[in-house]
Write an enzyme that holds these catalytic residues in place. Structure first.
Site, PDB file in Angstrom:
ATOM      1  N   ARG A  71       1.322  -4.985  12.041  1.00  0.00           N
ATOM      2  CA  ARG A  71       0.596  -4.076  12.937  1.00  0.00           C
ATOM      3  C   ARG A  71       0.117  -4.787  14.201  1.00  0.00           C
ATOM      4  NH1 ARG A  71      -4.102   0.101  11.051  1.00  0.00           N
ATOM      5  NH2 ARG A  71      -2.357   0.858   9.778  1.00  0.00           N
ATOM      6  N   SER A  77     -10.720  -5.017   9.860  1.00  0.00           N
ATOM      7  CA  SER A  77     -11.839  -4.350   9.208  1.00  0.00           C
ATOM      8  C   SER A  77     -12.729  -5.402   8.565  1.00  0.00           C
ATOM      9  CB  SER A  77     -11.324  -3.376   8.151  1.00  0.00           C
ATOM     10  OG  SER A  77     -12.394  -2.639   7.601  1.00  0.00           O
ATOM     11  N   GLU A 104      -6.707   0.641  14.978  1.00  0.00           N
ATOM     12  CA  GLU A 104      -7.374  -0.312  14.088  1.00  0.00           C
ATOM     13  C   GLU A 104      -6.446  -1.467  13.716  1.00  0.00           C
ATOM     14  OE1 GLU A 104      -8.586  -0.806   9.478  1.00  0.00           O
ATOM     15  OE2 GLU A 104      -8.564   1.245  10.249  1.00  0.00           O
ATOM     16  N   ARG A 162       0.844  -1.186   0.000  1.00  0.00           N
ATOM     17  CA  ARG A 162       0.000   0.000   0.000  1.00  0.00           C
ATOM     18  C   ARG A 162       0.886   1.245   0.000  1.00  0.00           C
ATOM     19  NH1 ARG A 162      -4.694  -0.790   3.974  1.00  0.00           N
ATOM     20  NH2 ARG A 162      -5.030  -2.485   2.492  1.00  0.00           N
ATOM     21  N   ARG A 193       2.071   2.010  10.290  1.00  0.00           N
ATOM     22  CA  ARG A 193       1.705   2.361   8.919  1.00  0.00           C
ATOM     23  C   ARG A 193       2.903   2.124   8.004  1.00  0.00           C
ATOM     24  NH1 ARG A 193      -2.791   5.036   7.691  1.00  0.00           N
ATOM     25  NH2 ARG A 193      -3.007   5.798   9.833  1.00  0.00           N
TER      26      ARG A 193
END
Length: 429
Positions: free
Chosen positions: A393, A355, A352, A263, A278
């Site tokens: 993460r 999801s 987070e 990403r 991130r």
């Protein structure tokens, strides 16, 4: 993608969804283009009918030698004029169709009625919470300090090789990274998910079909000179597995993959620059479900797959909360979404980690994945997806919540069989 006929009937709701999701598309302009497109199609069909009729008369007269009063030249001139008019209409139709397609590509899924309104993740609504954040009576280290203390993380060398937001995991760091993935894969397979090894280089059409383009194109890496992109999730190849097929969803199709993901993180400059929160490259265990287009069925499955992620966090002995994602924090493709946030002591907040989304027929319509309804009529399926685990993460809360005063790290019972039976990681000598 939505059915344009449905958009005509619900134009106000669709425009409200676009505005809420911050997508710059005018539904009135789309419908004006649609009307123009349909009018031009009718004109083209009528011109073809007239031309074909005149061409047929010419062929018959040439064969018989008998011509109507207007004569051969006038008849042939009429065909030439019809062809010129047809070319002009087709040129205008092509331009109109191109603009119509562009606008249709921007039309968002309309959020579910129980999706909370809001502008950003600050407006997401907490649904439930599990576990209590730890209260340390000693100096607590963040995951970077713990990673260095245990010799499991090397960010400077990662940046040297891969640029910003790159890292190396080594030794127990790499093993822990893999252990969480294997635990997640075992969990979803136990729940009936079929595992696949998938291509992560995908064509632009598959990124568009699954709803990641056009609005997320700036987040993806492209292979220079080719129509190939590095996918940010195995959701793309998993959904595309059944692209242009008619499937049997008498039982939901449940697929899972473990993959490296990429990403770009455009727009995140200066955000979460320290550590592993991130990054550009990460690994995910992803769940995808394709089911009948029954809202009750897909809603039930949405609760089910969210529960799988919660079960994983319980097995990792981590405190978390489930959030209903608001309209302004949703992507273009999403009908309903939950985010699961796990407590991260170094942030003093939940972050987070998972999801879970229900897309209704948005992806299936774009990807042309259909099933037969009760009366045998072809219908577009519903699709869902959920993150079972995303690493590195997830290592942030795993290391930080389970640290001890001497720098050692407790290994949850569920992970020990993947870590050679070790129950505690001790600082590197």
């Amino acid at each position: 993608m939505l059915d344009v006929r449905w958009i005509r009937e619900h134009r106000e709701a669709v425009q409200m969804a676009a505005d809420a999701k911050k997508i710059g598309v005018s539904i009135e302009e789309l419908l004006r283009r649609d009307e123009q497109r349909r009018d031009l199609l009718k004109q083209a069909e009528e011109l073809r009918r007239q031309r074909n009729g005149s061409t047929k008369i010419i062929a018959e007269c040439s064969k018989s030698g008998h011509w109507p009063e207007e004569g051969a030249d006038r008849l042939k001139m009429r065909v030439r004029r019809l062809n010129e008019d047809l070319r002009a209409v087709e040129t205008e139709l092509e331009s109109t169709q191109r603009e119509f397609d562009r606008l249709m590509g921007l039309v968002p899924n309309v959020p579910s009625p129980d999706t909370p309104p809001g502008n950003s993740d600050a407006d997401n609504v907490e649904l439930r919470k599990h576990g209590e954040p730890p209260k340390f009576d000693f100096y607590s280290r963040d995951h970077v300090e713990l990673g260095l203390l245990h010799g499991m993380l090397d960010i400077p060398r990662g940046v040297k090789v891969g640029g910003s937001r790159s890292y190396y995991l080594q030794g127990t760091g790499m093993l822990l990274h893999r252990a969480v993935q294997q635990l997640a894969l075992d969990l979803v397979m136990e729940a009936g998910f079929h595992p696949l090894e998938v291509p992560m280089l995908v064509r632009g059409a598959q990124m568009w079909n699954t709803g990641f383009f056009p609005t997320g194109e700036d987040q993806a890496y492209r292979i220079q000179g080719e129509d190939l992109w590095l996918a940010g999730t195995s959701e793309v190849p998993l959904i595309s597995f059944y692209e242009n097929e008619i499937v049997d969803v008498s039982e939901p199709i449940k697929l899972a993959a473990v993959s490296t993901c990429f990403r770009n993180e455009v727009g995140s400059a200066g955000r979460d620059v320290r550590g592993l929160y991130r990054v550009h490259q990460f690994a995910k265990v992803e769940m995808v479900v394709i089911c009948s287009p029954d809202p009750a069925v897909s809603e039930s499955l949405h609760q089910e797959i969210t529960g799988h992620a919660e079960r994983l966090l319980n097995m990792l002995e981590l405190p978390y909360r489930v959030m209903a994602v608001c309209t302004g924090d949703m992507s273009q493709k999403t009908y309903k979404q939950y985010d699961i946030e796990t407590w991260m002591p170094s942030r003093g907040a939940y972050g987070e980690t998972h999801s879970s989304s229900n897309l209704h027929s948005f992806q299936a319509r774009r990807s042309n994945i259909r099933c037969r309804g009760a009366e045998g009529k072809l219908e577009y399926c519903h699709t869902l997806n959920n993150t079972a685990a995303a690493s590195p993460r997830i290592l942030i809360p795993l290391l930080e919540n389970h640290q001890r005063e001497d720098g050692s790290i407790h290994i949850p019972q569920a992970l020990r069989k993947y870590m050679g039976g070790v129950d505690t990681l001790k600082p590197s000598k």
